[in-house]
Design a protein around this motif. Structure first.
Motif, PDB file in Angstrom:
ATOM      1  N   ALA A  45       0.827  -1.202   0.000  1.00  0.00           N
ATOM      2  CA  ALA A  45       0.000   0.000   0.000  1.00  0.00           C
ATOM      3  C   ALA A  45       0.866   1.257   0.000  1.00  0.00           C
ATOM      4  O   ALA A  45       0.549   2.232  -0.686  1.00  0.00           O
ATOM      5  CB  ALA A  45      -0.912   0.000   1.220  1.00  0.00           C
ATOM      6  N   LEU A  46       1.945   1.236   0.749  1.00  0.00           N
ATOM      7  CA  LEU A  46       2.792   2.423   0.866  1.00  0.00           C
ATOM      8  C   LEU A  46       3.432   2.787  -0.465  1.00  0.00           C
ATOM      9  O   LEU A  46       3.445   3.950  -0.865  1.00  0.00           O
ATOM     10  CB  LEU A  46       3.866   2.188   1.926  1.00  0.00           C
ATOM     11  CG  LEU A  46       4.718   3.376   2.310  1.00  0.00           C
ATOM     12  CD1 LEU A  46       3.861   4.447   2.964  1.00  0.00           C
ATOM     13  CD2 LEU A  46       5.825   2.945   3.238  1.00  0.00           C
ATOM     14  N   PHE A  47       3.961   1.801  -1.176  1.00  0.00           N
ATOM     15  CA  PHE A  47       4.645   2.062  -2.437  1.00  0.00           C
ATOM     16  C   PHE A  47       3.753   1.875  -3.655  1.00  0.00           C
ATOM     17  O   PHE A  47       4.216   1.995  -4.786  1.00  0.00           O
ATOM     18  CB  PHE A  47       5.886   1.180  -2.561  1.00  0.00           C
ATOM     19  CG  PHE A  47       6.931   1.512  -1.539  1.00  0.00           C
ATOM     20  CD1 PHE A  47       7.502   2.767  -1.494  1.00  0.00           C
ATOM     21  CD2 PHE A  47       7.320   0.572  -0.609  1.00  0.00           C
ATOM     22  CE1 PHE A  47       8.456   3.079  -0.562  1.00  0.00           C
ATOM     23  CE2 PHE A  47       8.277   0.866   0.333  1.00  0.00           C
ATOM     24  CZ  PHE A  47       8.854   2.129   0.365  1.00  0.00           C
ATOM     25  N   ASN A  48       2.477   1.537  -3.441  1.00  0.00           N
ATOM     26  CA  ASN A  48       1.487   1.379  -4.506  1.00  0.00           C
ATOM     27  C   ASN A  48       1.940   0.360  -5.551  1.00  0.00           C
ATOM     28  O   ASN A  48       1.942   0.607  -6.752  1.00  0.00           O
ATOM     29  CB  ASN A  48       1.159   2.721  -5.165  1.00  0.00           C
ATOM     30  CG  ASN A  48      -0.151   2.672  -5.926  1.00  0.00           C
ATOM     31  OD1 ASN A  48      -0.959   1.781  -5.725  1.00  0.00           O
ATOM     32  ND2 ASN A  48      -0.356   3.638  -6.797  1.00  0.00           N
ATOM     33  N   VAL A  49       2.335  -0.810  -5.085  1.00  0.00           N
ATOM     34  CA  VAL A  49       2.723  -1.911  -5.962  1.00  0.00           C
ATOM     35  C   VAL A  49       1.840  -3.109  -5.659  1.00  0.00           C
ATOM     36  O   VAL A  49       1.162  -3.161  -4.645  1.00  0.00           O
ATOM     37  CB  VAL A  49       4.210  -2.305  -5.788  1.00  0.00           C
ATOM     38  CG1 VAL A  49       5.113  -1.201  -6.233  1.00  0.00           C
ATOM     39  CG2 VAL A  49       4.508  -2.701  -4.369  1.00  0.00           C
ATOM     40  N   GLY A  50       1.872  -4.085  -6.520  1.00  0.00           N
ATOM     41  CA  GLY A  50       1.081  -5.288  -6.311  1.00  0.00           C
ATOM     42  C   GLY A  50      -0.109  -5.321  -7.234  1.00  0.00           C
ATOM     43  O   GLY A  50      -0.322  -4.446  -8.070  1.00  0.00           O
ATOM     44  N   CYS A  51      -0.899  -6.345  -7.082  1.00  0.00           N
ATOM     45  CA  CYS A  51      -2.061  -6.543  -7.940  1.00  0.00           C
ATOM     46  C   CYS A  51      -3.219  -5.682  -7.458  1.00  0.00           C
ATOM     47  O   CYS A  51      -3.517  -5.627  -6.287  1.00  0.00           O
ATOM     48  CB  CYS A  51      -2.475  -7.998  -7.936  1.00  0.00           C
ATOM     49  SG  CYS A  51      -1.207  -9.079  -8.587  1.00  0.00           S
ATOM     50  N   GLY A  52      -3.867  -5.039  -8.381  1.00  0.00           N
ATOM     51  CA  GLY A  52      -5.028  -4.218  -8.058  1.00  0.00           C
ATOM     52  C   GLY A  52      -6.309  -4.912  -8.489  1.00  0.00           C
ATOM     53  O   GLY A  52      -6.375  -6.130  -8.613  1.00  0.00           O
ATOM     54  N   LEU A  53      -7.335  -4.125  -8.734  1.00  0.00           N
ATOM     55  CA  LEU A  53      -8.613  -4.676  -9.140  1.00  0.00           C
ATOM     56  C   LEU A  53      -8.563  -5.292 -10.524  1.00  0.00           C
ATOM     57  O   LEU A  53      -9.336  -6.190 -10.838  1.00  0.00           O
ATOM     58  CB  LEU A  53      -9.684  -3.589  -9.098  1.00  0.00           C
ATOM     59  CG  LEU A  53     -10.051  -3.075  -7.720  1.00  0.00           C
ATOM     60  CD1 LEU A  53     -11.023  -1.918  -7.839  1.00  0.00           C
ATOM     61  CD2 LEU A  53     -10.666  -4.186  -6.898  1.00  0.00           C
ATOM     62  N   GLY A  54      -7.669  -4.819 -11.370  1.00  0.00           N
ATOM     63  CA  GLY A  54      -7.584  -5.319 -12.738  1.00  0.00           C
ATOM     64  C   GLY A  54      -6.823  -6.618 -12.864  1.00  0.00           C
ATOM     65  O   GLY A  54      -6.742  -7.188 -13.935  1.00  0.00           O
ATOM     66  N   GLY A  55      -6.221  -7.108 -11.805  1.00  0.00           N
ATOM     67  CA  GLY A  55      -5.442  -8.334 -11.867  1.00  0.00           C
ATOM     68  C   GLY A  55      -3.977  -8.041 -12.129  1.00  0.00           C
ATOM     69  O   GLY A  55      -3.558  -6.905 -12.248  1.00  0.00           O
ATOM     70  N   CYS A  56      -3.199  -9.074 -12.200  1.00  0.00           N
ATOM     71  CA  CYS A  56      -1.755  -8.945 -12.397  1.00  0.00           C
ATOM     72  C   CYS A  56      -1.402  -9.224 -13.845  1.00  0.00           C
ATOM     73  O   CYS A  56      -0.903 -10.288 -14.184  1.00  0.00           O
ATOM     74  CB  CYS A  56      -1.007  -9.914 -11.491  1.00  0.00           C
ATOM     75  SG  CYS A  56      -1.180  -9.545  -9.758  1.00  0.00           S
ATOM     76  N   ALA A  57      -1.671  -8.300 -14.693  1.00  0.00           N
ATOM     77  CA  ALA A  57      -1.372  -8.478 -16.115  1.00  0.00           C
ATOM     78  C   ALA A  57      -0.091  -7.730 -16.457  1.00  0.00           C
ATOM     79  O   ALA A  57       0.102  -6.593 -16.049  1.00  0.00           O
ATOM     80  CB  ALA A  57      -2.515  -7.962 -16.969  1.00  0.00           C
ATOM     81  N   THR A  58       0.774  -8.394 -17.187  1.00  0.00           N
ATOM     82  CA  THR A  58       1.976  -7.727 -17.662  1.00  0.00           C
ATOM     83  C   THR A  58       1.705  -7.199 -19.060  1.00  0.00           C
ATOM     84  O   THR A  58       0.963  -7.812 -19.829  1.00  0.00           O
ATOM     85  CB  THR A  58       3.165  -8.699 -17.699  1.00  0.00           C
ATOM     86  OG1 THR A  58       2.830  -9.798 -18.534  1.00  0.00           O
ATOM     87  CG2 THR A  58       3.494  -9.190 -16.308  1.00  0.00           C
ATOM     88  N   PRO A  59       2.263  -6.072 -19.410  1.00  0.00           N
ATOM     89  CA  PRO A  59       2.014  -5.527 -20.746  1.00  0.00           C
ATOM     90  C   PRO A  59       2.639  -6.418 -21.813  1.00  0.00           C
ATOM     91  O   PRO A  59       3.745  -6.909 -21.656  1.00  0.00           O
ATOM     92  CB  PRO A  59       2.667  -4.151 -20.719  1.00  0.00           C
ATOM     93  CG  PRO A  59       3.641  -4.212 -19.613  1.00  0.00           C
ATOM     94  CD  PRO A  59       3.113  -5.211 -18.620  1.00  0.00           C
ATOM     95  N   SER A  60       1.917  -6.625 -22.876  1.00  0.00           N
ATOM     96  CA  SER A  60       2.438  -7.452 -23.962  1.00  0.00           C
ATOM     97  C   SER A  60       3.213  -6.586 -24.944  1.00  0.00           C
ATOM     98  O   SER A  60       2.860  -5.441 -25.196  1.00  0.00           O
ATOM     99  CB  SER A  60       1.297  -8.171 -24.677  1.00  0.00           C
ATOM    100  OG  SER A  60       0.433  -7.219 -25.253  1.00  0.00           O
TER     101      SER A  60
END
Length: 78
Positions: A45-60
């Motif tokens: 939460a502090l560094f605003n990293v991790g999976c959010g509501l959209g899921g953990c998708a990596t950019p293609s």
């Protein structure tokens, strides 16, 4: 520093509150695993990293397909 102070949405606040609650619970109940889990949530939460509501998708990465596949010819060796 700007990442820490900006864009606090509901999920980020929820992760921070869960993290702080788990850290508090770890001290009260003397459970170090709760402390580690709470620290993980708090750092996400502090560094605003991790999976959010959209899921953990990596950019293609899209590459243009300008090259053609050539057919391979084989020679029989006797």
């Amino acid at each position: 520093m700007s990442t820490v102070l900006k864009n606090w949405d509901f999920m980020r606040l929820l992760r921070m509150s869960m993290g702080l609650w788990l850290i508090y619970s770890a001290f009260v109940d003397r459970q170090p695993l709760f402390g580690l889990l709470g620290g993980l949530f708090a750092l996400q939460a502090l560094f605003n990293v991790g999976c959010g509501l959209g899921g953990c998708a990596t950019p293609s990465v899209r590459r243009p397909t300008t090259h053609t596949i050539e057919e391979t010819h084989y020679e029989e060796v006797k």
